[in-house]
Motif scaffolding. Structure first.
Motif, PDB file in Angstrom:
ATOM      1  N   ILE A  95       0.866  -1.185   0.000  1.00  0.00           N
ATOM      2  CA  ILE A  95       0.000   0.000   0.000  1.00  0.00           C
ATOM      3  C   ILE A  95       0.899   1.230   0.000  1.00  0.00           C
ATOM      4  O   ILE A  95       1.733   1.395   0.885  1.00  0.00           O
ATOM      5  CB  ILE A  95      -0.927   0.033   1.226  1.00  0.00           C
ATOM      6  CG1 ILE A  95      -1.803  -1.227   1.263  1.00  0.00           C
ATOM      7  CG2 ILE A  95      -1.789   1.279   1.217  1.00  0.00           C
ATOM      8  CD1 ILE A  95      -2.627  -1.360   2.524  1.00  0.00           C
ATOM      9  N   ILE A  96       0.749   2.070  -1.030  1.00  0.00           N
ATOM     10  CA  ILE A  96       1.557   3.284  -1.136  1.00  0.00           C
ATOM     11  C   ILE A  96       0.618   4.459  -1.352  1.00  0.00           C
ATOM     12  O   ILE A  96      -0.007   4.572  -2.398  1.00  0.00           O
ATOM     13  CB  ILE A  96       2.558   3.204  -2.304  1.00  0.00           C
ATOM     14  CG1 ILE A  96       3.444   1.959  -2.183  1.00  0.00           C
ATOM     15  CG2 ILE A  96       3.402   4.470  -2.371  1.00  0.00           C
ATOM     16  CD1 ILE A  96       4.381   1.768  -3.354  1.00  0.00           C
ATOM     17  N   ALA A  97       0.526   5.345  -0.333  1.00  0.00           N
ATOM     18  CA  ALA A  97      -0.343   6.520  -0.424  1.00  0.00           C
ATOM     19  C   ALA A  97      -1.747   6.091  -0.823  1.00  0.00           C
ATOM     20  O   ALA A  97      -2.376   5.322  -0.123  1.00  0.00           O
ATOM     21  CB  ALA A  97       0.243   7.546  -1.385  1.00  0.00           C
ATOM     22  N   GLN A  98      -2.253   6.547  -1.990  1.00  0.00           N
ATOM     23  CA  GLN A  98      -3.591   6.200  -2.445  1.00  0.00           C
ATOM     24  C   GLN A  98      -3.574   5.106  -3.502  1.00  0.00           C
ATOM     25  O   GLN A  98      -4.487   5.014  -4.321  1.00  0.00           O
ATOM     26  CB  GLN A  98      -4.295   7.454  -2.991  1.00  0.00           C
ATOM     27  CG  GLN A  98      -4.589   8.498  -1.939  1.00  0.00           C
ATOM     28  CD  GLN A  98      -5.451   7.961  -0.806  1.00  0.00           C
ATOM     29  OE1 GLN A  98      -6.392   7.226  -1.046  1.00  0.00           O
ATOM     30  NE2 GLN A  98      -5.122   8.310   0.420  1.00  0.00           N
ATOM     31  N   SER A  99      -2.550   4.273  -3.518  1.00  0.00           N
ATOM     32  CA  SER A  99      -2.450   3.189  -4.483  1.00  0.00           C
ATOM     33  C   SER A  99      -2.156   1.873  -3.765  1.00  0.00           C
ATOM     34  O   SER A  99      -1.617   1.859  -2.653  1.00  0.00           O
ATOM     35  CB  SER A  99      -1.340   3.470  -5.509  1.00  0.00           C
ATOM     36  OG  SER A  99      -1.629   4.611  -6.277  1.00  0.00           O
ATOM     37  N   ILE A 100      -2.533   0.782  -4.440  1.00  0.00           N
ATOM     38  CA  ILE A 100      -2.183  -0.545  -3.947  1.00  0.00           C
ATOM     39  C   ILE A 100      -1.506  -1.315  -5.074  1.00  0.00           C
ATOM     40  O   ILE A 100      -1.759  -1.052  -6.251  1.00  0.00           O
ATOM     41  CB  ILE A 100      -3.418  -1.326  -3.459  1.00  0.00           C
ATOM     42  CG1 ILE A 100      -4.423  -1.540  -4.610  1.00  0.00           C
ATOM     43  CG2 ILE A 100      -4.060  -0.636  -2.280  1.00  0.00           C
ATOM     44  CD1 ILE A 100      -5.585  -2.442  -4.237  1.00  0.00           C
ATOM     45  N   LYS A 101      -0.621  -2.240  -4.699  1.00  0.00           N
ATOM     46  CA  LYS A 101       0.024  -3.107  -5.676  1.00  0.00           C
ATOM     47  C   LYS A 101      -0.475  -4.534  -5.466  1.00  0.00           C
ATOM     48  O   LYS A 101      -0.482  -5.032  -4.340  1.00  0.00           O
ATOM     49  CB  LYS A 101       1.551  -3.047  -5.535  1.00  0.00           C
ATOM     50  CG  LYS A 101       2.152  -1.736  -6.048  1.00  0.00           C
ATOM     51  CD  LYS A 101       3.671  -1.795  -6.047  1.00  0.00           C
ATOM     52  CE  LYS A 101       4.279  -0.537  -6.650  1.00  0.00           C
ATOM     53  NZ  LYS A 101       5.749  -0.598  -6.698  1.00  0.00           N
ATOM     54  N   VAL A 102      -0.902  -5.151  -6.572  1.00  0.00           N
ATOM     55  CA  VAL A 102      -1.450  -6.503  -6.530  1.00  0.00           C
ATOM     56  C   VAL A 102      -0.585  -7.408  -7.396  1.00  0.00           C
ATOM     57  O   VAL A 102      -0.398  -7.145  -8.588  1.00  0.00           O
ATOM     58  CB  VAL A 102      -2.908  -6.525  -7.030  1.00  0.00           C
ATOM     59  CG1 VAL A 102      -3.463  -7.939  -6.966  1.00  0.00           C
ATOM     60  CG2 VAL A 102      -3.770  -5.583  -6.208  1.00  0.00           C
ATOM     61  N   ARG A 103      -0.042  -8.481  -6.774  1.00  0.00           N
ATOM     62  CA  ARG A 103       0.829  -9.398  -7.500  1.00  0.00           C
ATOM     63  C   ARG A 103       0.067 -10.682  -7.829  1.00  0.00           C
ATOM     64  O   ARG A 103      -0.439 -11.352  -6.933  1.00  0.00           O
ATOM     65  CB  ARG A 103       2.062  -9.736  -6.670  1.00  0.00           C
ATOM     66  CG  ARG A 103       3.027 -10.710  -7.395  1.00  0.00           C
ATOM     67  CD  ARG A 103       4.184 -11.099  -6.502  1.00  0.00           C
ATOM     68  NE  ARG A 103       4.947  -9.920  -6.083  1.00  0.00           N
ATOM     69  CZ  ARG A 103       5.925  -9.953  -5.179  1.00  0.00           C
ATOM     70  NH1 ARG A 103       6.260 -11.094  -4.616  1.00  0.00           N
ATOM     71  NH2 ARG A 103       6.553  -8.838  -4.847  1.00  0.00           N
ATOM     72  N   PRO A 104      -0.035 -11.032  -9.134  1.00  0.00           N
ATOM     73  CA  PRO A 104      -0.711 -12.270  -9.522  1.00  0.00           C
ATOM     74  C   PRO A 104       0.220 -13.466  -9.359  1.00  0.00           C
ATOM     75  O   PRO A 104       1.436 -13.298  -9.212  1.00  0.00           O
ATOM     76  CB  PRO A 104      -1.050 -12.027 -11.000  1.00  0.00           C
ATOM     77  CG  PRO A 104       0.076 -11.154 -11.469  1.00  0.00           C
ATOM     78  CD  PRO A 104       0.437 -10.270 -10.309  1.00  0.00           C
ATOM     79  N   PRO A 105      -0.319 -14.696  -9.394  1.00  0.00           N
ATOM     80  CA  PRO A 105       0.549 -15.882  -9.315  1.00  0.00           C
ATOM     81  C   PRO A 105       1.558 -15.918 -10.457  1.00  0.00           C
ATOM     82  O   PRO A 105       2.683 -16.366 -10.289  1.00  0.00           O
ATOM     83  CB  PRO A 105      -0.442 -17.055  -9.405  1.00  0.00           C
ATOM     84  CG  PRO A 105      -1.741 -16.491  -8.950  1.00  0.00           C
ATOM     85  CD  PRO A 105      -1.734 -15.062  -9.396  1.00  0.00           C
ATOM     86  N   GLU A 106       1.155 -15.414 -11.631  1.00  0.00           N
ATOM     87  CA  GLU A 106       2.039 -15.344 -12.779  1.00  0.00           C
ATOM     88  C   GLU A 106       1.837 -13.998 -13.463  1.00  0.00           C
ATOM     89  O   GLU A 106       0.740 -13.471 -13.502  1.00  0.00           O
ATOM     90  CB  GLU A 106       1.734 -16.473 -13.773  1.00  0.00           C
ATOM     91  CG  GLU A 106       1.981 -17.868 -13.217  1.00  0.00           C
ATOM     92  CD  GLU A 106       1.664 -18.945 -14.242  1.00  0.00           C
ATOM     93  OE1 GLU A 106       1.212 -18.585 -15.345  1.00  0.00           O
ATOM     94  OE2 GLU A 106       1.866 -20.127 -13.949  1.00  0.00           O
ATOM     95  N   GLY A 107       2.893 -13.449 -14.012  1.00  0.00           N
ATOM     96  CA  GLY A 107       2.780 -12.172 -14.713  1.00  0.00           C
ATOM     97  C   GLY A 107       3.255 -11.009 -13.868  1.00  0.00           C
ATOM     98  O   GLY A 107       3.872 -11.180 -12.806  1.00  0.00           O
ATOM     99  N   MET A 108       2.961  -9.804 -14.352  1.00  0.00           N
ATOM    100  CA  MET A 108       3.473  -8.587 -13.734  1.00  0.00           C
ATOM    101  C   MET A 108       2.526  -8.053 -12.656  1.00  0.00           C
ATOM    102  O   MET A 108       1.313  -8.192 -12.751  1.00  0.00           O
ATOM    103  CB  MET A 108       3.680  -7.501 -14.805  1.00  0.00           C
ATOM    104  CG  MET A 108       4.721  -7.857 -15.853  1.00  0.00           C
ATOM    105  SD  MET A 108       4.933  -6.524 -17.059  1.00  0.00           S
ATOM    106  CE  MET A 108       5.487  -5.195 -15.986  1.00  0.00           C
ATOM    107  N   THR A 109       3.117  -7.422 -11.640  1.00  0.00           N
ATOM    108  CA  THR A 109       2.346  -6.778 -10.586  1.00  0.00           C
ATOM    109  C   THR A 109       1.618  -5.554 -11.150  1.00  0.00           C
ATOM    110  O   THR A 109       2.193  -4.775 -11.907  1.00  0.00           O
ATOM    111  CB  THR A 109       3.270  -6.340  -9.438  1.00  0.00           C
ATOM    112  OG1 THR A 109       3.899  -7.509  -8.895  1.00  0.00           O
ATOM    113  CG2 THR A 109       2.499  -5.629  -8.346  1.00  0.00           C
ATOM    114  N   GLN A 110       0.344  -5.397 -10.786  1.00  0.00           N
ATOM    115  CA  GLN A 110      -0.457  -4.266 -11.262  1.00  0.00           C
ATOM    116  C   GLN A 110      -0.698  -3.293 -10.113  1.00  0.00           C
ATOM    117  O   GLN A 110      -0.786  -3.686  -8.946  1.00  0.00           O
ATOM    118  CB  GLN A 110      -1.801  -4.748 -11.814  1.00  0.00           C
ATOM    119  CG  GLN A 110      -1.691  -5.647 -13.028  1.00  0.00           C
ATOM    120  CD  GLN A 110      -1.380  -4.869 -14.298  1.00  0.00           C
ATOM    121  OE1 GLN A 110      -1.477  -3.645 -14.336  1.00  0.00           O
ATOM    122  NE2 GLN A 110      -0.999  -5.579 -15.348  1.00  0.00           N
TER     123      GLN A 110
END
Length: 203
Positions: free
Chosen positions: A65-80
């Motif tokens: 969690i960064i400021a007003q954003s979140i990072k979501v990491r999938p099992p495969e592929g790039m973090t969104q």
């Protein structure tokens, strides 16, 4: 060429969200929890930190969690990366105030007042908003030229998966001569419909 406006203006800013520790070993076990079950909570996004979530078909663990954003990491592929306020606007349930009850005051003369029924003030119905709440990003992508030249543009592009100068997304809304296009990553851009017709509708 048309230039997109600022993505997703937020009318009512939310106090900054404190930064949480980064999860380096996310747990992908079990079934991802729909974002709708979390976005309406008062402690969102903190309540989703480390949770395996599903955002419109994109499943992954909220690792940061960064400021007003979140990072979501999938099992495969790039973090969104997703905007917290945008997720609340799209997926949190709408809160409607309860109707206000009032009683008609009694008459001011010497005669006994006739009992009056309690009335409830009805909230006027608000106009329906034309908005695609669940865009289909699995549909084939078509260039905006395929729709901009049609007589009923931009209506014919509503809900379609389109591409404009390298930016792809689904047409989710029409607002005062503009169309809004949301990408699979959660960002939204607005384009002037008349400019699109002029630049891409000519044969």
């Amino acid at each position: 060429m048309p230039s997109p406006t600022q993505s997703d203006p937020i009318n009512e800013p939310t106090p900054p969200t404190s930064k949480r520790a980064v999860i380096t070993a996310p747990d992908f076990s079990g079934t991802p929890q729909p974002i709708r079950e979390l976005a309406g909570r008062a402690d969102f996004p903190q309540c989703a930190h480390g949770v395996y979530i599903d955002i419109q078909g994109f499943a992954g663990v909220l690792v940061e969690i960064i400021a007003q954003s979140i990072k979501v990491r999938p099992p495969e592929g790039m973090t969104q990366r997703f905007n917290v306020n945008r997720l609340k606007a799209l997926y949190a349930p709408e809160v409607r105030p309860d109707p206000v009850a009032f009683t008609v005051p009694a008459r001011a003369d010497d005669r006994p007042a006739v009992p009056r029924r309690e009335t409830v003030q009805e909230k006027p119905a608000s106009p329906e908003r034309t908005y695609v709440s669940a865009p289909d990003f699995t549909a084939s992508v078509q260039p905006i030229q395929a729709y901009a030249g049609q007589p009923d543009f931009p209506k014919c592009a509503y809900g379609k998966h389109v591409e404009i100068e390298g930016y792809t997304g689904v047409v989710v809304e029409f607002i005062r001569g503009s169309i809004k296009i949301r990408s699979a990553a959660g960002t939204t851009r607005s384009y002037n419909a008349e400019v699109l017709r002029k630049n891409y509708g000519s044969p």
